[in-house]
Write a protein that holds these residues in place. Structure first.
Motif, mmCIF file in Angstrom:
data_model
loop_
_atom_site.group_PDB
_atom_site.id
_atom_site.type_symbol
_atom_site.label_atom_id
_atom_site.label_comp_id
_atom_site.label_asym_id
_atom_site.label_seq_id
_atom_site.Cartn_x
_atom_site.Cartn_y
_atom_site.Cartn_z
ATOM 1 N N UNK A 186 2.361 -25.617 12.084
ATOM 2 C CA UNK A 186 2.389 -27.074 12.167
ATOM 3 C C UNK A 186 1.420 -27.483 13.263
ATOM 4 N N UNK A 187 1.169 -28.800 13.355
ATOM 5 C CA UNK A 187 0.256 -29.308 14.377
ATOM 6 C C UNK A 187 0.998 -30.077 15.465
ATOM 7 N N UNK A 188 2.288 -30.352 15.255
ATOM 8 C CA UNK A 188 3.096 -31.104 16.210
ATOM 9 C C UNK A 188 3.366 -30.247 17.449
ATOM 10 N N UNK A 189 2.915 -30.678 18.629
ATOM 11 C CA UNK A 189 3.132 -29.875 19.842
ATOM 12 C C UNK A 189 4.603 -29.650 20.157
ATOM 13 N N UNK A 238 9.133 -18.343 15.041
ATOM 14 C CA UNK A 238 8.485 -19.367 15.863
ATOM 15 C C UNK A 238 7.336 -20.033 15.103
ATOM 16 N N UNK A 239 7.207 -21.337 15.277
ATOM 17 C CA UNK A 239 6.138 -22.090 14.618
ATOM 18 C C UNK A 239 4.840 -21.900 15.387
ATOM 19 N N UNK A 240 3.766 -21.583 14.653
ATOM 20 C CA UNK A 240 2.436 -21.418 15.242
ATOM 21 C C UNK A 240 1.582 -22.643 14.944
ATOM 22 N N UNK A 241 0.482 -22.767 15.670
ATOM 23 C CA UNK A 241 -0.418 -23.905 15.472
ATOM 24 C C UNK A 241 -1.293 -23.687 14.241
ATOM 25 N N UNK A 242 -1.699 -24.783 13.576
ATOM 26 C CA UNK A 242 -2.543 -24.702 12.395
ATOM 27 C C UNK A 242 -3.827 -23.923 12.660
ATOM 28 N N UNK A 243 -4.354 -24.043 13.881
ATOM 29 C CA UNK A 243 -5.596 -23.334 14.197
ATOM 30 C C UNK A 243 -5.442 -21.820 14.128
#
Length: 260
Positions: free
Chosen positions: A156-159, A170-175
């Motif tokens: 996801x992109x949500x900090x 755990x959620x990782x960043x889109x990048x």
């Protein structure tokens, strides 16, 4: 649910979504399987519509197996799967399985054949991109691992979501999609993002080695020819149902009798 492909040259290359006879529209070639599980020397193309029904047969047979069934008649299996027995026998003939007169099909053998032809003899790791309401539901769905589709990565992109476990992951960043998908051997990506982000997500999934994409965003994705895309547009499905409701209403008179 439909399948589509595209190219990165700016013009979408889509498969035919409808043909005069969907059961004669082939998918990529798949090996036919004989009753003992061995691949035949020649390769047969299985129609797309038939592949979808094979998955339904597997679900029904798996439930029957859990209930202790060892054999099943073609009529019984056809009824449980919602098809006619002639279509069922034709579909199963792609596997080289024809059953035994008076006995039917051996449930365990047929389950093994279907799992083999559908590529379920090994696990396919899944990444879910977009951890909104739909993404949360998919990440927490317990039915995927048991069917060979363990969720291995979330993005996801949500900090506020980065690093937060959802369904134990755990959620990782889109990048980080290309790196994480490559490291974890993800082969299937699920896109549950808003439409504007879907193409960028698809590009990153492809960079990470993802071979198949299940797209819930209402957009047509452009991907390389070797990447398979299945599009799920819930609004379109509801509109199709609305068509059937309206058609039935037109055919039913005020007294509830069908008008012919």
């Amino acid at each position: 649910m439909v399948s589509q492909r595209g190219r990165r040259n700016g013009s979408a290359v889509a498969r035919k979504l409808s043909t005069p006879d969907a059961d004669n529209a082939p998918t990529a070639e798949m090996p036919a399987v004989t009753e003992n599980g061995a691949e035949e020397a020649r390769v047969r193309a299985i129609p797309e519509a038939a592949v979808a029904r094979l998955a339904v047969y597997l679900r029904v047979l798996s439930a029957m197996s859990e209930q202790g069934a060892t054999t099943v008649a073609s009529e019984e299996l056809a009824t449980a799967a919602g098809v006619n027995s002639a279509k069922l026998r034709k579909d199963l003939s792609y596997l080289g399985s024809y059953g035994t007169r008076g006995v039917g099909y051996e449930v365990a053998v047929l389950v093994a054949q279907l799992e083999r032809i559908l590529g379920l003899t090994r696990q396919h790791k899944v990444a879910v991109v977009g951890i909104g309401n739909l993404g949360h539901a998919l990440a927490n769905y317990g039915g995927f691992p048991g069917r060979g589709f363990p969720v291995e990565a979330l993005f996801d992109i949500d900090p506020d979501l980065i690093g937060v476990p959802v369904g134990g992951i755990p959620v990782s960043h889109l990048n980080d999609i290309p790196e994480v998908c490559s490291e974890r051997g993800v082969s299937i990506g699920v896109i549950a993002t808003p439409p504007p982000a879907a193409q960028t997500v698809a590009d990153r999934l492809v960079q990470g080695g993802v071979q198949c994409i299940l797209n819930f965003a209402p957009v047509v994705l452009q991907v390389p020819d070797h990447v398979e895309v299945r599009k799920v547009d819930l609004a379109v499905e509801l509109q199709i149902l609305s068509f059937h409701v309206a058609r039935r209403a037109e055919n039913v008179g005020g007294n509830g009798m069908v008008v012919r």
